[in-house]
Design a protein around this motif. Structure first.
Motif, PDB file in Angstrom:
ATOM      1  N   LYS A 498       0.765  -1.165   0.003  1.00 12.33           N
ATOM      2  CA  LYS A 498      -0.008  -0.011  -0.096  1.00 12.33           C
ATOM      3  C   LYS A 498       0.770   1.420   0.020  1.00 12.33           C
ATOM      4  N   ASN A 499       2.164   1.305   0.482  1.00 13.56           N
ATOM      5  CA  ASN A 499       3.029   2.359   0.653  1.00 13.56           C
ATOM      6  C   ASN A 499       3.887   2.262  -0.627  1.00 13.56           C
ATOM      7  N   LEU A 500       3.793   1.579  -1.660  1.00 13.66           N
ATOM      8  CA  LEU A 500       4.563   1.437  -2.574  1.00 13.66           C
ATOM      9  C   LEU A 500       4.300   2.755  -3.445  1.00 13.66           C
ATOM     10  N   THR A 501       5.406   3.784  -3.944  1.00 12.85           N
ATOM     11  CA  THR A 501       5.169   4.785  -4.710  1.00 12.85           C
ATOM     12  C   THR A 501       5.909   4.888  -5.902  1.00 12.85           C
ATOM     13  N   VAL A 517      -0.873  -7.645 -12.282  1.00  5.88           N
ATOM     14  CA  VAL A 517      -0.156  -6.542 -11.653  1.00  5.88           C
ATOM     15  C   VAL A 517      -1.469  -5.770 -10.842  1.00  5.88           C
ATOM     16  N   GLU A 518      -1.205  -5.375  -9.903  1.00  2.27           N
ATOM     17  CA  GLU A 518      -2.087  -4.506  -8.866  1.00  2.27           C
ATOM     18  C   GLU A 518      -1.435  -3.420  -8.216  1.00  2.27           C
ATOM     19  N   LEU A 519      -1.777  -2.079  -8.751  1.00  2.95           N
ATOM     20  CA  LEU A 519      -0.797  -0.952  -8.073  1.00  2.95           C
ATOM     21  C   LEU A 519      -1.852  -0.349  -7.320  1.00  2.95           C
ATOM     22  N   LYS A 520      -1.555  -0.008  -6.098  1.00  5.48           N
ATOM     23  CA  LYS A 520      -2.630   0.709  -5.216  1.00  5.48           C
ATOM     24  C   LYS A 520      -2.777   2.312  -5.535  1.00  5.48           C
ATOM     25  N   ASN A 521      -3.671   2.705  -4.918  1.00  5.68           N
ATOM     26  CA  ASN A 521      -4.284   3.993  -5.214  1.00  5.68           C
ATOM     27  C   ASN A 521      -3.116   5.144  -4.795  1.00  5.68           C
ATOM     28  N   GLY A 522      -2.357   4.886  -3.793  1.00  6.31           N
ATOM     29  CA  GLY A 522      -1.307   5.604  -3.407  1.00  6.31           C
ATOM     30  C   GLY A 522       0.007   5.853  -4.394  1.00  6.31           C
ATOM     31  N   PHE A 523      -0.028   4.967  -5.424  1.00  2.16           N
ATOM     32  CA  PHE A 523       1.307   4.587  -6.268  1.00  2.16           C
ATOM     33  C   PHE A 523       1.307   6.004  -7.134  1.00  2.16           C
ATOM     34  N   ASP A 538      -2.496  -9.229 -19.504  1.00  3.04           N
ATOM     35  CA  ASP A 538      -3.531  -8.888 -20.118  1.00  3.04           C
ATOM     36  C   ASP A 538      -3.941  -7.348 -20.240  1.00  3.04           C
ATOM     37  N   TYR A 539      -3.741  -6.728 -18.810  1.00  3.15           N
ATOM     38  CA  TYR A 539      -4.037  -5.334 -18.598  1.00  3.15           C
ATOM     39  C   TYR A 539      -3.281  -4.824 -17.508  1.00  3.15           C
ATOM     40  N   ILE A 540      -3.562  -3.594 -17.448  1.00  2.00           N
ATOM     41  CA  ILE A 540      -2.813  -3.121 -16.040  1.00  2.00           C
ATOM     42  C   ILE A 540      -3.849  -1.515 -15.828  1.00  2.00           C
ATOM     43  N   VAL A 541      -3.961  -1.520 -14.384  1.00  2.00           N
ATOM     44  CA  VAL A 541      -4.771  -0.382 -14.041  1.00  2.00           C
ATOM     45  C   VAL A 541      -3.832   0.775 -13.395  1.00  2.00           C
ATOM     46  N   ILE A 542      -3.845   1.995 -14.172  1.00  2.00           N
ATOM     47  CA  ILE A 542      -3.140   2.979 -13.779  1.00  2.00           C
ATOM     48  C   ILE A 542      -3.893   3.770 -12.607  1.00  2.00           C
ATOM     49  N   PRO A 543      -3.318   3.871 -11.442  1.00  2.00           N
ATOM     50  CA  PRO A 543      -3.814   4.363 -10.235  1.00  2.00           C
ATOM     51  C   PRO A 543      -4.411   6.023 -10.463  1.00  2.00           C
ATOM     52  N   ASP A 544      -5.174   6.432  -9.462  1.00  2.00           N
ATOM     53  CA  ASP A 544      -5.656   7.837  -9.852  1.00  2.00           C
ATOM     54  C   ASP A 544      -4.731   8.984  -9.363  1.00  2.00           C
ATOM     55  N   ARG A 545      -3.707   8.661  -8.231  1.00  2.00           N
ATOM     56  CA  ARG A 545      -2.800   9.683  -7.977  1.00  2.00           C
ATOM     57  C   ARG A 545      -1.428   9.677  -8.603  1.00  2.00           C
ATOM     58  N   ILE A 546      -1.364   8.915  -9.664  1.00  2.00           N
ATOM     59  CA  ILE A 546      -0.019   8.724 -10.393  1.00  2.00           C
ATOM     60  C   ILE A 546       0.473   9.800 -10.869  1.00  2.00           C
ATOM     61  N   THR A 547       1.679  10.332 -10.714  1.00  2.00           N
ATOM     62  CA  THR A 547       2.137  11.825 -11.304  1.00  2.00           C
ATOM     63  C   THR A 547       3.197  11.755 -12.308  1.00  2.00           C
ATOM     64  N   VAL A 548       3.652  10.368 -12.374  1.00  2.00           N
ATOM     65  CA  VAL A 548       4.693  10.172 -13.587  1.00  2.00           C
ATOM     66  C   VAL A 548       4.330   8.933 -14.318  1.00  2.00           C
ATOM     67  N   PHE A 549       4.380   9.068 -15.678  1.00  2.00           N
ATOM     68  CA  PHE A 549       3.846   7.864 -16.511  1.00  2.00           C
ATOM     69  C   PHE A 549       5.221   8.239 -17.377  1.00  2.00           C
ATOM     70  N   TYR A 566      -7.536   6.443 -14.811  1.00  2.00           N
ATOM     71  CA  TYR A 566      -8.475   7.514 -14.231  1.00  2.00           C
ATOM     72  C   TYR A 566      -8.455   8.750 -14.988  1.00  2.00           C
ATOM     73  N   ALA A 567      -7.211   8.999 -15.613  1.00  2.00           N
ATOM     74  CA  ALA A 567      -7.145  10.154 -16.353  1.00  2.00           C
ATOM     75  C   ALA A 567      -6.060  10.069 -17.355  1.00  2.00           C
ATOM     76  N   ASP A 568      -5.836  10.723 -18.402  1.00  2.00           N
ATOM     77  CA  ASP A 568      -4.864  10.624 -19.755  1.00  2.00           C
ATOM     78  C   ASP A 568      -3.777  11.440 -19.129  1.00  2.00           C
ATOM     79  N   ILE A 569      -2.996  10.824 -18.244  1.00  2.00           N
ATOM     80  CA  ILE A 569      -1.871  11.675 -17.661  1.00  2.00           C
ATOM     81  C   ILE A 569      -0.584  11.279 -18.533  1.00  2.00           C
ATOM     82  N   ASN A 570       0.081  12.402 -18.849  1.00  2.00           N
ATOM     83  CA  ASN A 570       1.371  12.379 -19.729  1.00  2.00           C
ATOM     84  C   ASN A 570       0.889  11.744 -20.973  1.00  2.00           C
ATOM     85  N   GLY A 571      -0.239  11.947 -21.575  1.00  2.00           N
ATOM     86  CA  GLY A 571      -0.513  11.511 -23.003  1.00  2.00           C
ATOM     87  C   GLY A 571      -0.649   9.911 -23.024  1.00  2.00           C
ATOM     88  N   LEU A 572      -1.132   9.475 -21.899  1.00  2.00           N
ATOM     89  CA  LEU A 572      -1.283   7.920 -21.800  1.00  2.00           C
ATOM     90  C   LEU A 572      -2.178   7.285 -22.911  1.00  2.00           C
TER      91      LEU A 572
END
Length: 646
Positions: A498-501, A517-523, A538-549, A566-572
């Motif tokens: 849960k604390n992995l960033t 692969v499961e990334l928590k929302n604080g990632f 097959d897929y990956i879920v990019i968490p909502d608080r991610i700041t760098v992709f 959750y958002a089109d961060i960094n042209g995802l």
């Protein structure tokens, strides 16, 4: 088997030196013919051809018009030239060696016919065609290694040669009449007595052997002459002649293909140039003498299903100093590792039978002597512990040490390496420098890694290329996964604490068995190539608080790979489209295909939750807008969708 006297690397180096020095040290003859420039060194007998595309040289040119045909000893065809033309070196009876560059894709009709002194020819990767009679009557040619790219071998290509055993790679699609195993000409051919073919069942080579009643072995090989890599093909038990690579110094690496289950007795015995062996996950048994006296061998992996290493399998491998035995190993035969460079070994506690002189002995002048200070690491009680005690070796029943701010330990009974303590685990410039490998040779026997509570960073390159590592457990105190930390492992799932960033550069790259692969929302930070080339995912879920992709974090995924975000961060979104992936926005359960989040979407989700309708997998994942790690969507997601309706 006749010993090879020529080594490709030495030959190439010699040619390069000769070509550079000809103007100073020897008389040369040079000119242009067809599309080629040639230089002939009269002192060394080396003929060098340069150019691009097909040679375009007329038939019999060197025999009839060069004036030095019988003085040519070595032919060097340089990069850029794509073929050896028909009859070009016909009756150049002094040639002993032929070096072809990787640009050559075809050897033409009767190109070297009647060149009775040829003893060595390389067949470069990229070559596709060996035409009719190309080496007809090359009676001194006793050994060849075909490359993996050859498709067509036409009639009489190797008729009337000195070949006794030939391997035909499974990629060959056509073999003409009398191509191998015959002497003769015209309408009169006789089969060569004792001729052998190494061919894979179902291949054209196997068909040719059957149709011509040629004795066959049911495995085959090809060779990349640029790297000295020999690839072994087949399925089930390896079936090749004993000592087929005896005295070879140009063979540097052996790669055994997936599906082969055993390594044959003495097949690679006394292959003096061999340095590295790569065995597939399917190998269960290494038979007697398989690598005996391979004096240059320094690295071999032992697959996780390996159960048996038989008598003398690695005896005399004097350069072999580190081995990593898998937990699956049950039997080690007599003298299996006699007279190697090994000073200590970790033996799994599950190993039940260890033969005499298997570890810790040398054999010189007709007698066995102990390796001074030899150590055996294993759990007690075990056969390995008894072997150590009975032979007077140092027995250590605890394996571990320090790494960075932490401690580590290894359990031979479970294959688990545990890192514990407070702070960061150590980072290393390569896996070879990790304490578990450098001090204990642990690699193929590591099946599970656990980072305990208090550890904050995994460290860099800590388990790179540990191909038996299947399970990873990180405590909630871990905040960072290091560079290349688990690259090319067999990890099947990754659930982030849960604390992995931060997941650093290439941390999970080339994990071909990673399916979840499961990334928590604080990632927050997914770095360059972090999950690249993980082709089972097959897929990956990019968490909502991610700041760098970072660009390329998900390169090389399989067709149909899906990215939920959750958002089109960094042209995802654009990145996903560019790579042919499907980009799906979390919370967008778009029932009416309007590309809008509206009341209809919320109603659909309510009906799904009440069991009235089903949703697609994409919709079920995307609906978990409030927490993508929960098992399924709930009312909180319905409310969130309503809040976002527009």
């Amino acid at each position: 088997m006749t010993k090879f006297k020529k080594i490709i690397a030495v030959l190439l180096a010699a040619v390069a030196v000769i070509v550079m020095q000809t103007a100073v040290f020897a008389e040369t003859k040079s000119g242009t013919v067809g599309n080629c420039n040639y230089t002939f060194n009269t002192s060394t007998g080396v003929l060098s051809l340069t150019g691009s595309g097909e040679m375009g040289i007329e038939k019999y040119y060197f025999r009839d018009k060069s004036g030095f045909a019988k003085d040519i000893k070595m032919v060097y065809v340089s990069g850029g030239i794509t073929d050896v033309g028909p009859y070009v070196f016909y009756e150049c009876t002094g040639i002993t060696t032929v070096i072809l560059s990787s640009s050559v894709i075809k050897i033409g009709r009767y190109a070297f016919q009647q060149d009775s002194k040829i003893t060595y020819v390389n067949f470069p990767e990229g070559l596709t065609t060996i035409d009719t009679g190309a080496f007809y009557n090359c009676t001194s040619l006793e050994n060849i290694d075909l490359c993996s790219t050859v498709k067509t071998i036409n009639s009489s290509a190797f008729c009337n040669t000195g070949l006794k055993t030939v391997s035909i790679p499974p990629n060959v699609t056509y073999i003409g009449s009398h191509a191998f195993g015959y002497n003769g000409s015209g309408s009169s051919y006789t089969a060569k007595s004792g001729f052998l073919l190494c061919v894979v069942p179902g291949s054209k080579g196997f068909e040719y052997a059957t149709n011509n009643s040629i004795t066959r072995y049911t495995s085959a090989w090809s060779m990349d002459d640029r790297t000295g890599t020999v690839t072994i093909y087949g399925s089930g038990g390896m079936n090749l002649p004993r000592y087929i690579f005896e005295n070879r110094r140009d063979v540097k690496t052996i790669v055994v293909s997936e599906g082969i289950t055993t390594v044959g007795s003495y097949v690679f015995g006394e292959c003096y140039g061999l340095k590295t062996v790569q065995l597939p996950s399917t190998v269960t048994t290494i038979y007697s003498g398989a690598f005996q006296n391979c004096t240059s061998l320094t690295a071999v992996n032992f697959p996780s299903k390996l159960t048996t290493i038989n008598t003398d399998a690695f005896s005399g491998c004097t350069a072999l100093t580190n081995i990593s035995l898998p937990r699956s190993l049950r039997t080690v035969g007599q003298r299996a590792f006699l007279s190697t460079g090994i000073k200590s070994v970790v033996i799994p506690s599950a190993t039940t039978s260890i033969g005499t002189y298997a570890f810790g002995f040398n054999y010189t002048n007709g007698s066995y002597t102990k390796v001074s200070g030899f150590k055996i690491y294993t759990n007690k009680p075990s056969s390995a512990a008894s072997y150590a005690t009975n032979n007077g070796f140092t027995l250590v029943d605890s394996i571990g040490g320090t790494t960075g701010d932490c401690k580590w330990s290894f359990d031979t009974a479970t294959g688990t390496l545990t890192i514990s303590g407070t702070g960061a685990a150590g980072s290393y410039s390569s896996f070879a420098n990790t304490p578990w490998y450098a001090d204990f040779g642990l690699k193929d026997n590591i099946e599970k890694v656990v980072y305990g509570s208090g550890v904050t960073k995994t460290g860099d390159r800590v388990f790179t290329d540990c191909t038996s590592l299947k399970e990873l457990v990180l405590s909630d105190t871990v905040t960072e996964v290091g560079l290349y930390a688990f690259q090319n492992t067999a990890i099947e799932s990754f659930v982030a604490p849960k604390n992995l960033t931060l997941i650093n550069h290439s941390a999970f790259r080339d994990c071909k068995k990673l399916k979840y692969v499961e990334l928590k929302n604080g990632f927050k930070d997914l770095s360059f190539k972090a999950f690249a080339d993980d082709t089972a995912l097959d897929y990956i879920v990019i968490p909502d608080r991610i700041t760098v992709f970072e660009t390329n974090a998900l390169d090389g995924m399989k067709s149909g790979f899906r990215v939920f975000a959750y958002a089109d961060i960094n042209g995802l979104g654009s990145y996903a489209k560019k790579n042919g992936y499907t980009f799906i926005k979390m919370g967008n359960v778009d029932v009416d295909s309007s590309n809008l989040i509206n009341n209809n979407d919320a109603q659909l989700l309510l009906r799904y939750l009440s069991g009235e309708v089903n949703l697609t997998e994409n919709a079920r994942i995307a609906a978990k807008i409030t927490d993508h790690t929960k098992s399924k969507a709930d009312m909180r997601d319905v409310i969130q969708i309503l809040k976002n309706a527009r």
